[in-house]
Design an enzyme around this catalytic site. Structure first.
Site, short mmCIF file in Angstrom:
data_model
loop_
_atom_site.label_atom_id
_atom_site.label_comp_id
_atom_site.label_asym_id
_atom_site.label_seq_id
_atom_site.Cartn_x
_atom_site.Cartn_y
_atom_site.Cartn_z
N HIS A 234 -29.51 9.66 35.83
CA HIS A 234 -30.91 9.73 35.41
C HIS A 234 -30.95 10.07 33.92
CE1 HIS A 234 -34.95 11.42 34.93
NE2 HIS A 234 -35.27 10.81 36.05
N CYS A 272 -35.36 5.25 34.63
CA CYS A 272 -36.57 6.08 34.67
C CYS A 272 -37.43 5.71 33.47
CB CYS A 272 -36.22 7.56 34.67
SG CYS A 272 -37.72 8.58 34.66
N HIS A 299 -37.34 4.69 38.67
CA HIS A 299 -38.47 5.61 38.66
C HIS A 299 -39.53 4.98 37.79
CE1 HIS A 299 -35.99 9.59 39.28
NE2 HIS A 299 -35.96 8.79 40.33
N ASP A 352 -42.95 7.45 40.20
CA ASP A 352 -42.43 8.72 39.70
C ASP A 352 -43.59 9.52 39.16
OD1 ASP A 352 -40.60 10.60 38.99
OD2 ASP A 352 -40.14 9.70 37.06
N HIS A 353 -43.69 10.71 39.56
CA HIS A 353 -44.78 11.60 39.17
C HIS A 353 -46.13 10.92 39.44
CE1 HIS A 353 -42.03 13.93 36.17
NE2 HIS A 353 -41.52 13.79 37.36
N TYR A 369 -45.61 15.95 41.56
CA TYR A 369 -45.39 15.30 42.86
C TYR A 369 -46.53 15.54 43.86
CZ TYR A 369 -40.83 14.12 41.12
OH TYR A 369 -39.83 13.58 40.37
C1 DNO Z 1 -38.21 14.49 37.55
C2 DNO Z 1 -37.01 13.87 38.11
C3 DNO Z 1 -35.74 14.52 37.65
C4 DNO Z 1 -34.56 13.93 38.38
C5 DNO Z 1 -33.23 14.49 38.00
C6 DNO Z 1 -32.15 13.63 38.57
O1 DNO Z 1 -39.25 14.38 38.10
O2 DNO Z 1 -37.04 12.53 37.90
O3 DNO Z 1 -35.81 15.89 37.87
O4 DNO Z 1 -34.72 14.18 39.74
O5 DNO Z 1 -33.07 14.58 36.65
O6 DNO Z 1 -30.96 14.33 38.58
#
Ligand code: DNO
Length: 393
Positions: A234, A272, A299, A352-353, A369
């Site tokens: 990530h 991401c 993500h 994501d988020h 989340y």
């Molecule tokens: C945030 C996430 C990160 C992710 C880590 C993966 O929302 O995308 O915290 O889980 O960095 O190791």
């Protein structure tokens, strides 16, 4: 693309699987957050979690994260047992059929924000990174003098005013926001604890972190190959050095370096878009196209940046990243994979988020989340995917 949803497990997540089911994803992204970093994830515990997920009608598609212990990042002490434990956890996951493992290599912190409840113009809240607040934290609360070099004089002067006017409660709120990125039930620091963690990185620069990263990959990627697992790092969030800590997963050059450090399909990337998108130099759709064959997980979210280095999380189809161009890049890659018969043709992604919207506002959930805001993000992304697939058909 495989629609997934991050769930923190029945003990930590206030959003139950039956509500997630109503949002429509087929897969769950999960981790055994309750196990301290560095310890083996027992197969029985993985199996028990898998049963809970499957009984609710989902598949467990991705582990996020199998955390990399800080000592591995620092290259400190005898790492043999830590690597052995990591490999054992991988083997236990593979035995339960979980094949994609997301992790990060950010020293000390994970994602970092200064505001967890920043108000949006039409109501609801988002996560925000405010440069002057980060500067206030670093310079005035932590006493990290060298932070002066990382910010403009204007940001430093706003930081000073903020600090001088701040109450103890304001400072506690800021510390809490900065610590909130650490996802597990462990490793939260107070100011003194954080100072101690940072001191452990004295003398460890970018080259050293890269060397430690390469060693990690050398230790685990061959095992991933044998087990049929795909690891995917990530990116750093935000994608730059922070608190004086070197970060090595921030842009296309970093990613290119990592993927060739151990050149194997098992050594891949979590694309991401929100993390990478916070660096004005990153063209996220271009990064996706360049490294497409190694993207094992995506993500999808968006950010809006300010010139002083601040940024906030925008709605999924708003903000600075062209989400349609990015999704198009991923769908093109899926078609290529299908054409060459790759078994992992479908890329799992998650919204994501999300903004905290409507009933999210009165409900406790992990920062970033909430249910409704992510449901909005998923629905919008689903629309983009359907439309692009229709056009291509
Ligand atoms: C945030 C996430 C990160 C992710 C880590 C993966 O929302 O995308 O915290 O889980 O960095 O190791």
């Amino acid at each position: 693309m495989i629609e997934t949803w991050r769930w923190y497990g029945q003990d930590l997540d206030s959003i139950p699987l039956d509500e997630i089911a109503q949002a429509g994803p087929s897969g769950i992204v999960n981790a055994l957050h309750e196990i301290p970093y560095g310890e083996v994830w027992p197969q029985a515990a993985i199996a028990a979690r898998r049963r809970v997920i499957e009984e609710a009608g989902f598949t467990w598609d991705v582990v996020e994260s199998l955390p990399v212990h800080e000592r591995i990042k620092r290259g400190a002490g005898d790492l043999t047992p830590l690597f052995a434990n990591y490999r054992q956890s991988m083997a236990n996951l593979a035995a339960e059929g979980v094949k994609v493992i997301c992790y990060n290599f950010m020293p000390v912190l994970d994602w970092t924000r200064t505001d967890l409840h920043h108000p949006l113009p039409r109501g609801g809240t988002c996560l925000r990174f405010e440069a002057y607040k980060m500067a206030a934290f670093e310079f005035h609360m932590l006493g990290r003098e060298a932070a002066a070099e990382d910010y403009t004089p204007e940001v430093l002067s706003r930081a000073k005013s903020w600090f001088e006017q701040s109450s103890e409660a304001d400072q506690a709120t800021l510390l809490h926001a900065i610590m909130s990125g650490l996802p597990g039930a462990f490793d939260r620091y107070d100011v003194e604890g954080l100072r101690q963690q940072l001191a452990l990185y004295d003398g460890i620069g970018r080259d050293e972190i890269r060397a430690h990263f390469k060693r990690f990959l050398t230790e685990v990627i061959p095992t991933a190959e044998e087990l049929g697992l795909r690891l995917c790092v990530h990116p750093d969030d935000p994608p730059r050095d922070i608190l004086g800590l070197p970060r090595v997963v921030s842009d296309a050059d970093d990613i290119a370096w990592i993927l060739q450090a151990v050149d194997s399909p098992a050594n891949g990337l979590t694309l991401c878009s929100g993390s990478l998108g916070a660096n004005p130099g990153n063209d996220v759709p271009a990064i996706a196209r360049r490294f497409s064959d190694r993207i094992h997980f995506a993500h999808l979210r968006n950010v809006r940046k300010d010139p002083d280095g601040s940024f906030e999380e925008a709605a999924h189809l708003e903000g600075d990243t062209d989400m349609v161009a990015l999704v198009a890049a991923l769908l093109d890659e899926e078609r290529r994979r299908t054409a060459t018969g790759r078994s992992d043709a479908q890329i799992p992604f998650r919204p994501d988020h999300g903004h905290a919207l409507a009933s999210d506002l009165g409900r406790d959930s992990f920062p970033g989340y909430p249910l409704v805001g992510r449901l909005r993000g998923l629905a919008e992304l689903r629309g983009v995917i359907h439309a692009l697939n229709w056009r291509a058909s």
